[in-house]
Design an enzyme around this catalytic site. Structure first.
Site, short mmCIF file in Angstrom:
data_model
loop_
_atom_site.label_atom_id
_atom_site.label_comp_id
_atom_site.label_asym_id
_atom_site.label_seq_id
_atom_site.Cartn_x
_atom_site.Cartn_y
_atom_site.Cartn_z
CB SER A 159 -0.85 -0.04 1.28
OG SER A 159 -1.35 1.23 1.59
CE1 TYR A 172 -4.65 -2.27 4.62
CE2 TYR A 172 -3.52 -0.18 4.26
CZ TYR A 172 -4.13 -1.32 3.76
OH TYR A 172 -4.20 -1.52 2.40
P1 NDP Z 1 -11.47 -6.13 -0.04
O1 NDP Z 1 -11.86 -5.83 1.37
O2 NDP Z 1 -12.38 -5.76 -1.13
O3 NDP Z 1 -11.15 -7.68 -0.17
C1 NDP Z 1 -10.29 -8.30 0.76
C2 NDP Z 1 -10.26 -9.79 0.53
O4 NDP Z 1 -9.49 -10.38 1.59
C3 NDP Z 1 -11.65 -10.41 0.59
O5 NDP Z 1 -11.75 -11.45 -0.37
C4 NDP Z 1 -11.70 -10.98 2.00
O6 NDP Z 1 -12.54 -12.09 2.16
C5 NDP Z 1 -10.25 -11.42 2.20
N1 NDP Z 1 -9.98 -11.55 3.61
C6 NDP Z 1 -10.12 -10.62 4.59
N2 NDP Z 1 -9.87 -11.17 5.78
C7 NDP Z 1 -9.55 -12.47 5.57
C8 NDP Z 1 -9.24 -13.56 6.41
N3 NDP Z 1 -9.21 -13.42 7.74
N4 NDP Z 1 -8.97 -14.74 5.86
C9 NDP Z 1 -9.03 -14.92 4.52
N5 NDP Z 1 -9.36 -13.93 3.66
C10 NDP Z 1 -9.62 -12.72 4.18
O7 NDP Z 1 -10.04 -5.46 -0.22
P2 NDP Z 1 -9.28 -4.98 -1.54
O8 NDP Z 1 -9.60 -5.87 -2.65
O9 NDP Z 1 -9.46 -3.54 -1.66
O10 NDP Z 1 -7.76 -5.19 -1.07
C11 NDP Z 1 -6.94 -6.24 -1.53
C12 NDP Z 1 -5.53 -5.95 -1.09
O11 NDP Z 1 -5.09 -4.73 -1.65
C13 NDP Z 1 -5.39 -5.80 0.43
O12 NDP Z 1 -4.20 -6.41 0.85
C14 NDP Z 1 -5.33 -4.30 0.62
O13 NDP Z 1 -4.62 -3.94 1.77
C15 NDP Z 1 -4.61 -3.86 -0.63
N6 NDP Z 1 -4.82 -2.49 -1.04
C16 NDP Z 1 -6.06 -2.07 -1.50
C17 NDP Z 1 -6.24 -0.78 -1.91
C18 NDP Z 1 -7.55 -0.28 -2.45
O14 NDP Z 1 -7.68 0.92 -2.73
N7 NDP Z 1 -8.54 -1.12 -2.61
C19 NDP Z 1 -5.14 0.21 -1.86
C20 NDP Z 1 -3.91 -0.31 -1.35
C21 NDP Z 1 -3.76 -1.63 -0.96
P3 NDP Z 1 -14.14 -11.90 2.38
O15 NDP Z 1 -14.66 -11.42 1.07
O16 NDP Z 1 -14.59 -13.24 2.72
O17 NDP Z 1 -14.29 -10.90 3.47
#
Ligand code: NDP
Length: 253
Positions: A159, A172
């Site tokens: 990030s 985070y």
């Molecule tokens: P979302 O919240 O949309 O999706 C996160 C995913 O991670 C979901 O599929 C969720 O599962 C899964 N997840 C969360 N907790 C767990 C757990 N305990 N065990 C297994 N799976 C888990 O996030 P994003 O798609 O936005 O983010 C994806 C990555 O990108 C992250 O690492 C985030 O930090 C990073 N990021 C995102 C940005 C953005 O603007 N979107 C910017 C910078 C970094 P479930 O659907 O079941 O909850």
């Protein structure tokens, strides 16, 4: 090695991931869901890891309907998964597919945005477990399977706060700083003795549920969709990036 601008505009060959087994964490939603669908579209056999089985099943169905290679579903809660469970998962994967060509550590949670002084230690631990501890344990457990592939790629999701600590982003930001450091250490420890490569990707502000939670007053339409940031993900997973190791890439300019 391409420049970062070239990576963002990378045009992959349609068959660039054929024959590759790629595990995506957090594959049920957001960026991970789109990455899984995209990798399958470009020929990969995708292993879908996430905590909500129904979401993974939907992604599975979408891949099958599009004619992709049959994926695998690996339900796992990375917050509660023990070292033993993760080891068992590695054994299962080895039995099913033999080796891993790619590992996208994408699953993540935001936690809360608040000063460290008030940060709930329980939430702190939850965030570190999903974003950092599980990322380490999975990489370690899957290391033999990655080494078995001719040229495997491990991609950690960072990030903008992973390179620059930011007030109020608490666990985070600290988890992403730690992930960047871990990628660096894996690179240093393996670059002379393996063909593995470890890189970080910062998706940048992307239209997902997590972004909406972090910026509730932002109009999501001003943000790129996860589909729009896939060129950098495809570049890092495919053999075009064989000479890229220990780098941090921004998926958006
Ligand atoms: P979302 O919240 O949309 O999706 C996160 C995913 O991670 C979901 O599929 C969720 O599962 C899964 N997840 C969360 N907790 C767990 C757990 N305990 N065990 C297994 N799976 C888990 O996030 P994003 O798609 O936005 O983010 C994806 C990555 O990108 C992250 O690492 C985030 O930090 C990073 N990021 C995102 C940005 C953005 O603007 N979107 C910017 C910078 C970094 P479930 O659907 O079941 O909850």
């Amino acid at each position: 090695m391409l420049t970062h601008d070239q990576i963002r505009n990378f045009i992959p060959q349609p068959d660039c991931l054929i024959g590759k087994n790629i595990l995506v964490t957090g594959a049920g939603d957001g960026i991970g869901r789109i990455a899984a669908l995209t990798f399958a579209k470009y020929g990969a056999t995708v292993l879908l890891l996430g905590r909500t089985a129904s979401k993974l099943e939907e992604v599975y169905d979408e891949i099958e309907a599009a004619g992709g290679a049959q994926p695998a579903i690996l339900p796992m809660n990375l917050e509660s998964a023990s070292h033993t469970e993760i080891q068992q998962l590695a054994i299962l994967i080895e039995r099913e597919v033999g080796h891993l060509d790619g590992l996208l550590h994408n699953a993540g949670v935001l936690g809360v945005l608040t000063p460290l002084e008030m940060y709930d230690p329980i939430i702190f631990e939850q965030v570190m477990k999903v974003n950092f501890n599980a990322t380490f344990m999975l990489t370690q457990a899957l290391f033999p399977l990655l080494k078995s592939a001719p040229t495997a790629s491990v991609v950690f999701t960072s990030s903008s706060v992973g390179s620059q600590p930011r007030a109020f982003w608490g666990a985070y930001a600290l988890s992403k700083l730690a992930v960047e450091g871990m990628s660096d250490i894996w690179t240093q420890e393996t670059q002379k003795t393996t063909t593995l490569r470890f890189n970080c990707i910062n998706p940048g502000g992307t239209r997902t549920a997590m972004r909406a939670k972090a910026y509730p007053d932002e109009d999501p339409k001003v943000l790129p969709t996860a589909d729009e940031i896939m060129p950098a993900y495809l570049y890092l997973m495919g053999d075009d990036s064989l000479d890229m190791n220990g780098q941090s890439i921004d998926a958006q300019a």
